[in-house]
Design a protein around this motif. Sequence first.
Motif, short mmCIF file in Angstrom:
data_model
loop_
_atom_site.label_atom_id
_atom_site.label_comp_id
_atom_site.label_asym_id
_atom_site.label_seq_id
_atom_site.Cartn_x
_atom_site.Cartn_y
_atom_site.Cartn_z
N GLY A 19 33.49 37.06 49.03
CA GLY A 19 33.49 38.49 48.72
C GLY A 19 32.11 38.99 48.32
N ILE A 20 31.41 38.19 47.53
CA ILE A 20 30.06 38.58 47.12
C ILE A 20 29.14 38.67 48.33
N TYR A 21 29.22 37.71 49.23
CA TYR A 21 28.36 37.74 50.41
C TYR A 21 28.72 38.90 51.34
N VAL A 22 29.98 39.27 51.42
CA VAL A 22 30.36 40.43 52.24
C VAL A 22 29.77 41.71 51.64
N ILE A 23 29.80 41.82 50.32
CA ILE A 23 29.21 42.99 49.66
C ILE A 23 27.70 43.03 49.90
N LEU A 24 27.04 41.88 49.78
CA LEU A 24 25.60 41.84 50.03
C LEU A 24 25.27 42.18 51.48
N ALA A 25 26.09 41.72 52.41
CA ALA A 25 25.86 42.04 53.83
C ALA A 25 26.06 43.53 54.08
N ALA A 26 27.05 44.13 53.44
CA ALA A 26 27.27 45.57 53.60
C ALA A 26 26.09 46.37 53.05
N GLN A 27 25.54 45.92 51.94
CA GLN A 27 24.36 46.60 51.40
C GLN A 27 23.17 46.45 52.34
N ALA A 28 22.99 45.29 52.94
CA ALA A 28 21.87 45.09 53.86
C ALA A 28 22.04 45.93 55.11
N ILE A 29 23.28 46.08 55.59
CA ILE A 29 23.53 46.93 56.75
C ILE A 29 23.24 48.39 56.39
N GLY A 30 23.66 48.81 55.21
CA GLY A 30 23.37 50.18 54.76
C GLY A 30 21.87 50.43 54.66
N HIS A 31 21.14 49.44 54.17
CA HIS A 31 19.68 49.59 54.07
C HIS A 31 19.06 49.64 55.46
N ALA A 32 19.56 48.83 56.38
CA ALA A 32 19.01 48.83 57.75
C ALA A 32 19.24 50.17 58.42
N VAL A 33 20.40 50.77 58.19
CA VAL A 33 20.70 52.05 58.83
C VAL A 33 19.90 53.18 58.18
N SER A 34 19.85 53.19 56.85
CA SER A 34 19.19 54.31 56.17
C SER A 34 17.68 54.28 56.30
N HIS A 35 17.08 53.10 56.39
CA HIS A 35 15.63 53.00 56.49
C HIS A 35 15.13 52.61 57.88
N ALA A 36 16.03 52.49 58.83
CA ALA A 36 15.69 52.09 60.21
C ALA A 36 14.87 50.81 60.20
N ASP A 37 15.35 49.83 59.46
CA ASP A 37 14.64 48.56 59.28
C ASP A 37 15.44 47.44 59.95
N PRO A 38 14.96 46.97 61.12
CA PRO A 38 15.73 45.93 61.82
C PRO A 38 15.76 44.58 61.10
N SER A 39 14.81 44.32 60.22
CA SER A 39 14.83 43.04 59.52
C SER A 39 15.99 42.99 58.52
N SER A 40 16.41 44.14 58.03
CA SER A 40 17.57 44.17 57.14
C SER A 40 18.86 43.83 57.89
N ALA A 41 18.91 44.16 59.17
CA ALA A 41 20.07 43.77 59.97
C ALA A 41 20.12 42.25 60.12
N GLY A 42 18.96 41.64 60.25
CA GLY A 42 18.90 40.18 60.28
C GLY A 42 19.33 39.57 58.96
N ASN A 43 18.93 40.22 57.86
CA ASN A 43 19.37 39.77 56.54
C ASN A 43 20.89 39.87 56.40
N ALA A 44 21.46 40.93 56.95
CA ALA A 44 22.91 41.09 56.88
C ALA A 44 23.62 39.99 57.66
N ALA A 45 23.09 39.67 58.83
CA ALA A 45 23.68 38.59 59.62
C ALA A 45 23.56 37.25 58.90
#
Length: 78
Positions: A19-45
């Motif tokens: 559950g903690i890792y799913v929350i962290l992945a959701a935050q990383a996806i949100g950061h990738a979308v809001s800041h247009a940062d593709p490295s955050s999408a890699g962090n989410a994966a």
Amino acid sequence: MRRLIIGFSLAAAGWVCAGIYVILAAQAIGHAVSHADPSSAGNAAAMLGLGAVSWLVLIFLSTLFGIPGPKFLGRRKQ
């Protein structure tokens, strides 16, 4: 009784950890979308992968102490 408590603790830790890792992945996806940062999408994966591996390991360890695992992880009987 001691094995049951250890197994239940491992199983609960596995679900909490996932559950903690799913929350962290959701935050990383949100950061990738809001800041247009593709490295955050890699962090989410990476977070999703790490969460899945840690969940599988902890659930496997809990099955060694007598707690049944999820049905979709079970082996098929022929």
